[in-house]
Design an enzyme around this catalytic site. Sequence first.
Site, PDB file in Angstrom:
ATOM      1  N   GLY A  24       0.847  -1.180   0.000  1.00 53.76           N
ATOM      2  CA  GLY A  24       0.000   0.000   0.000  1.00 53.76           C
ATOM      3  C   GLY A  24       0.880   1.227   0.000  1.00 53.76           C
ATOM      4  O   GLY A  24       2.103   1.128   0.217  1.00 53.76           O
ATOM      5  N   GLN A  52       3.158   9.788   2.046  1.00 46.05           N
ATOM      6  CA  GLN A  52       4.451   9.126   1.837  1.00 46.05           C
ATOM      7  C   GLN A  52       5.162   9.587   0.568  1.00 46.05           C
ATOM      8  O   GLN A  52       6.340   9.265   0.374  1.00 46.05           O
ATOM      9  CB  GLN A  52       4.269   7.605   1.771  1.00 46.05           C
ATOM     10  CG  GLN A  52       3.829   6.994   3.086  1.00 46.05           C
ATOM     11  CD  GLN A  52       3.768   5.489   2.956  1.00 46.05           C
ATOM     12  OE1 GLN A  52       2.746   4.941   2.573  1.00 46.05           O
ATOM     13  NE2 GLN A  52       4.869   4.819   3.245  1.00 46.05           N
ATOM     14  N   CYS A  83       7.399  -0.641   6.423  1.00 49.93           N
ATOM     15  CA  CYS A  83       6.857   0.551   5.771  1.00 49.93           C
ATOM     16  C   CYS A  83       7.918   1.115   4.836  1.00 49.93           C
ATOM     17  O   CYS A  83       9.093   1.190   5.203  1.00 49.93           O
ATOM     18  CB  CYS A  83       6.483   1.582   6.834  1.00 49.93           C
ATOM     19  SG  CYS A  83       5.798   3.102   6.164  1.00 49.93           S
ATOM     20  N   LEU A  84       7.486   1.521   3.653  1.00 48.73           N
ATOM     21  CA  LEU A  84       8.436   2.097   2.695  1.00 48.73           C
ATOM     22  C   LEU A  84       9.060   3.390   3.217  1.00 48.73           C
ATOM     23  O   LEU A  84      10.126   3.784   2.760  1.00 48.73           O
ATOM     24  CB  LEU A  84       7.733   2.358   1.356  1.00 48.73           C
ATOM     25  CG  LEU A  84       7.261   1.096   0.619  1.00 48.73           C
ATOM     26  CD1 LEU A  84       6.375   1.467  -0.561  1.00 48.73           C
ATOM     27  CD2 LEU A  84       8.443   0.258   0.163  1.00 48.73           C
ATOM     28  N   HIS A 105      -2.886   0.121   8.382  1.00 44.97           N
ATOM     29  CA  HIS A 105      -1.561   0.730   8.220  1.00 44.97           C
ATOM     30  C   HIS A 105      -1.649   1.974   7.324  1.00 44.97           C
ATOM     31  O   HIS A 105      -1.104   3.031   7.664  1.00 44.97           O
ATOM     32  CB  HIS A 105      -0.593  -0.311   7.639  1.00 44.97           C
ATOM     33  CG  HIS A 105       0.792   0.196   7.403  1.00 44.97           C
ATOM     34  ND1 HIS A 105       1.878  -0.250   8.109  1.00 44.97           N
ATOM     35  CD2 HIS A 105       1.275   1.125   6.528  1.00 44.97           C
ATOM     36  CE1 HIS A 105       2.968   0.386   7.690  1.00 44.97           C
ATOM     37  NE2 HIS A 105       2.621   1.221   6.722  1.00 44.97           N
ATOM     38  N   GLU A 106      -2.346   1.847   6.193  1.00 43.97           N
ATOM     39  CA  GLU A 106      -2.447   2.991   5.269  1.00 43.97           C
ATOM     40  C   GLU A 106      -3.320   4.092   5.858  1.00 43.97           C
ATOM     41  O   GLU A 106      -3.002   5.278   5.723  1.00 43.97           O
ATOM     42  CB  GLU A 106      -2.981   2.544   3.902  1.00 43.97           C
ATOM     43  CG  GLU A 106      -2.121   1.516   3.196  1.00 43.97           C
ATOM     44  CD  GLU A 106      -0.638   1.857   3.170  1.00 43.97           C
ATOM     45  OE1 GLU A 106      -0.291   3.046   3.042  1.00 43.97           O
ATOM     46  OE2 GLU A 106       0.178   0.928   3.292  1.00 43.97           O
ATOM     47  N   HIS A 150      -1.382   6.313   8.129  1.00 51.21           N
ATOM     48  CA  HIS A 150      -0.567   7.338   7.457  1.00 51.21           C
ATOM     49  C   HIS A 150      -1.373   8.621   7.238  1.00 51.21           C
ATOM     50  O   HIS A 150      -0.827   9.714   7.319  1.00 51.21           O
ATOM     51  CB  HIS A 150      -0.069   6.832   6.102  1.00 51.21           C
ATOM     52  CG  HIS A 150       1.159   5.978   6.178  1.00 51.21           C
ATOM     53  ND1 HIS A 150       2.343   6.400   6.741  1.00 51.21           N
ATOM     54  CD2 HIS A 150       1.398   4.717   5.742  1.00 51.21           C
ATOM     55  CE1 HIS A 150       3.259   5.440   6.651  1.00 51.21           C
ATOM     56  NE2 HIS A 150       2.706   4.399   6.055  1.00 51.21           N
TER      57      HIS A 150
END
Length: 191
Positions: free
Chosen positions: A49, A54, A102-103, A144-145, A148
Site C-alpha cells: 500500500g 508518503q 513501511c516504505l 496501516h495505510e 498514514h
Amino acid sequence: MAVLPIVKLGDPVLRKKARQVSPEELASPEMQGFIDDLIETMHAANGAGLAAPQVGRSVAIAAVHVEDNPRYPYKPKVPLTVFVNPTLTPLSEDAALLYEGCLSVPDLRGRVPRHMHVRVQALDRHGAPLDFEVKGLTAGTYQHEFDHLEGLVFVDRVQDPSTFSTWANFDRFHKAAFVEEARALVNRYGS
Ligand code: NI
C-alpha cells in the site's frame, strides 16, 4: 505517469493529519494524474500500500494492492483499491500482532496490534462511495495505510520495542514462525 520519491521517517509530512479532498478536486486531471503516480510508485517499490503523505502530499488518499509480493510473500492477494477520505470502524474485538514494515521506514519491522475485522467507508478515485469490510491480514494493511493519513507510522503502534528487527534479521530469526501465524490468520479470516 511517474515514480515519485518516497519520503522517510523524520519528514514532518508523515506526522500531519492529511486533509480531505473535495469531489471537484478529486475529479481534476491534476489529482487523477497524482493518483496514477501514487499507484505507479507503490508498484515500483513493491509496496502493499502507499498513502499520499508518503510521497509528500498531505491529502487523504491511499492505495492498496497485493499480488505476489516479494516484500510480503505471506500476504493474501488484495485487488488494487484507491480510497479517499476514509473512515475505518472496527467490527469486532478480535486483534492480532502483525509484523509490519513501511516504505517510509527503511529496513525496520516490528509487531503491531491490528483489528481483524474493520469496515472501510471512503470514496473511490472517481468520487463514488465505497463501503466494505476487510478481515485478517488485509484489515491490517488497510489500518496501516489509514494510519498514514492520520499522521501515524507503524512504529508508533509497536507495543514491545524488542520486536523491532531489520528485514534481514526478520528473515533469519522471525519469518518462519510469523509465516505460520499469518497462515493461521488467513485460514481463520479468509484474508
Ligand atoms: Ni507505511
